[in-house]
Design a protein around this motif. Structure first.
Motif, mmCIF file in Angstrom:
data_model
loop_
_atom_site.group_PDB
_atom_site.id
_atom_site.type_symbol
_atom_site.label_atom_id
_atom_site.label_comp_id
_atom_site.label_asym_id
_atom_site.label_seq_id
_atom_site.Cartn_x
_atom_site.Cartn_y
_atom_site.Cartn_z
ATOM 1 N N GLU A 59 0.821 -1.211 0.000
ATOM 2 C CA GLU A 59 0.000 0.000 0.000
ATOM 3 C C GLU A 59 0.859 1.268 0.000
ATOM 4 O O GLU A 59 0.606 2.204 -0.762
ATOM 5 C CB GLU A 59 -0.916 -0.008 1.219
ATOM 6 C CG GLU A 59 -1.838 1.165 1.331
ATOM 7 C CD GLU A 59 -2.695 1.060 2.575
ATOM 8 O OE1 GLU A 59 -2.635 1.996 3.390
ATOM 9 O OE2 GLU A 59 -3.400 0.048 2.741
ATOM 10 N N GLU A 60 1.870 1.304 0.833
ATOM 11 C CA GLU A 60 2.740 2.486 0.922
ATOM 12 C C GLU A 60 3.448 2.739 -0.405
ATOM 13 O O GLU A 60 3.550 3.884 -0.860
ATOM 14 C CB GLU A 60 3.759 2.313 2.057
ATOM 15 C CG GLU A 60 4.509 3.570 2.399
ATOM 16 C CD GLU A 60 3.613 4.688 2.918
ATOM 17 O OE1 GLU A 60 3.845 5.854 2.541
ATOM 18 O OE2 GLU A 60 2.673 4.404 3.678
ATOM 19 N N GLU A 61 3.925 1.671 -1.028
ATOM 20 C CA GLU A 61 4.592 1.786 -2.332
ATOM 21 C C GLU A 61 3.624 2.327 -3.386
ATOM 22 O O GLU A 61 3.989 3.189 -4.197
ATOM 23 C CB GLU A 61 5.124 0.408 -2.733
ATOM 24 C CG GLU A 61 6.040 0.396 -3.919
ATOM 25 C CD GLU A 61 6.621 -1.002 -4.146
ATOM 26 O OE1 GLU A 61 6.687 -1.392 -5.329
ATOM 27 O OE2 GLU A 61 6.997 -1.682 -3.170
ATOM 28 N N ALA A 62 2.401 1.833 -3.380
ATOM 29 C CA ALA A 62 1.393 2.298 -4.333
ATOM 30 C C ALA A 62 1.091 3.786 -4.133
ATOM 31 O O ALA A 62 0.963 4.539 -5.114
ATOM 32 C CB ALA A 62 0.116 1.472 -4.185
ATOM 33 N N ILE A 63 1.002 4.211 -2.885
ATOM 34 C CA ILE A 63 0.760 5.633 -2.591
ATOM 35 C C ILE A 63 1.937 6.481 -3.084
ATOM 36 O O ILE A 63 1.744 7.556 -3.665
ATOM 37 C CB ILE A 63 0.527 5.855 -1.072
ATOM 38 C CG1 ILE A 63 -0.776 5.173 -0.628
ATOM 39 C CG2 ILE A 63 0.540 7.332 -0.704
ATOM 40 C CD1 ILE A 63 -2.052 5.878 -0.999
ATOM 41 N N GLU A 64 3.161 6.004 -2.883
ATOM 42 C CA GLU A 64 4.348 6.742 -3.347
ATOM 43 C C GLU A 64 4.337 6.880 -4.870
ATOM 44 O O GLU A 64 4.680 7.944 -5.401
ATOM 45 C CB GLU A 64 5.624 6.043 -2.878
ATOM 46 C CG GLU A 64 5.865 6.186 -1.390
ATOM 47 C CD GLU A 64 7.036 5.345 -0.887
ATOM 48 O OE1 GLU A 64 7.754 4.736 -1.708
ATOM 49 O OE2 GLU A 64 7.224 5.295 0.342
ATOM 50 N N ILE A 65 3.960 5.826 -5.569
ATOM 51 C CA ILE A 65 3.873 5.899 -7.034
ATOM 52 C C ILE A 65 2.795 6.900 -7.435
ATOM 53 O O ILE A 65 2.994 7.732 -8.330
ATOM 54 C CB ILE A 65 3.607 4.508 -7.639
ATOM 55 C CG1 ILE A 65 4.821 3.597 -7.413
ATOM 56 C CG2 ILE A 65 3.279 4.617 -9.128
ATOM 57 C CD1 ILE A 65 4.566 2.137 -7.737
#
Length: 181
Positions: A59-65
């Motif tokens: 989830e955190e990676e997706a938000i960063e993208i």
């Protein structure tokens, strides 16, 4: 009145705030099985499976993208309540003027979701829009295992569906009976 509670999702305070409430995660259950099955603490959510744990990690990676692609900064809100629906709540994965909901499904479900979002996701997001009083929301679909960069990260914007929200409201009328038991 909408209240945005600034607390960490998964914290003891967050669990306490959402206890005995119907949350967006259980919106589909509300429609298909009724109020008693949808109230948190009634066996509605476990979230302990592999794919759920993987989703929380990604989830955190997706938000960063998302932040990089749209040149924005996503806010985090632990929980949203609404005085019009005092026994309900919503924990968006992020907030960029509108609610963001991240889904990190396995490859087959991810690709199918790009074509048509699962009913459970649509219900979750629409319930979240009802609680947050948003007119639209964004679903972020992310699966880094998919090699095609055009398919591994997708955003889908949903507009508020008043017919579906009316169904939620009708089902929530039964809360009076549950609370009096």
């Amino acid at each position: 009145m909408v209240t945005r509670h600034q607390l960490q999702q998964g914290s003891p305070e967050w669990h306490e705030l959402r206890a005995n409430r119907i949350t967006a995660s259980n919106a589909y259950t509300l429609l298909t099985k009724g109020v008693k099955s949808a109230v948190n603490g009634a066996g509605g959510e476990s979230g302990a499976g592999f794919w759920a744990q993987r989703g929380h990690i990604l989830e955190e990676e997706a938000i960063e993208i998302y932040e990089a692609v749209f040149n924005t900064e996503v806010g985090r809100i632990g929980f949203i309540t609404n005085s019009d629906f005092p026994h309900c709540g919503y924990s968006p994965d992020g907030f960029d003027d509108i609610p963001l909901e991240v889904k990190c499904f396995k490859a087959e479900k991810h690709l199918a979701s790009i074509k048509e979002l699962p009913t459970e996701v649509v219900c979750q997001v629409q319930f979240g829009m009802m609680i947050s009083e948003a007119d639209r929301a964004i679903v972020i679909l992310y699966n880094p295992d998919i090699e095609d960069s055009d398919l591994c990260f997708k955003t889908i914007e949903l507009e508020r569906d008043e017919r579906l929200i009316a169904n939620f409201k009708k089902k929530l009328e039964a809360l009076k009976d549950v609370r009096e038991d």
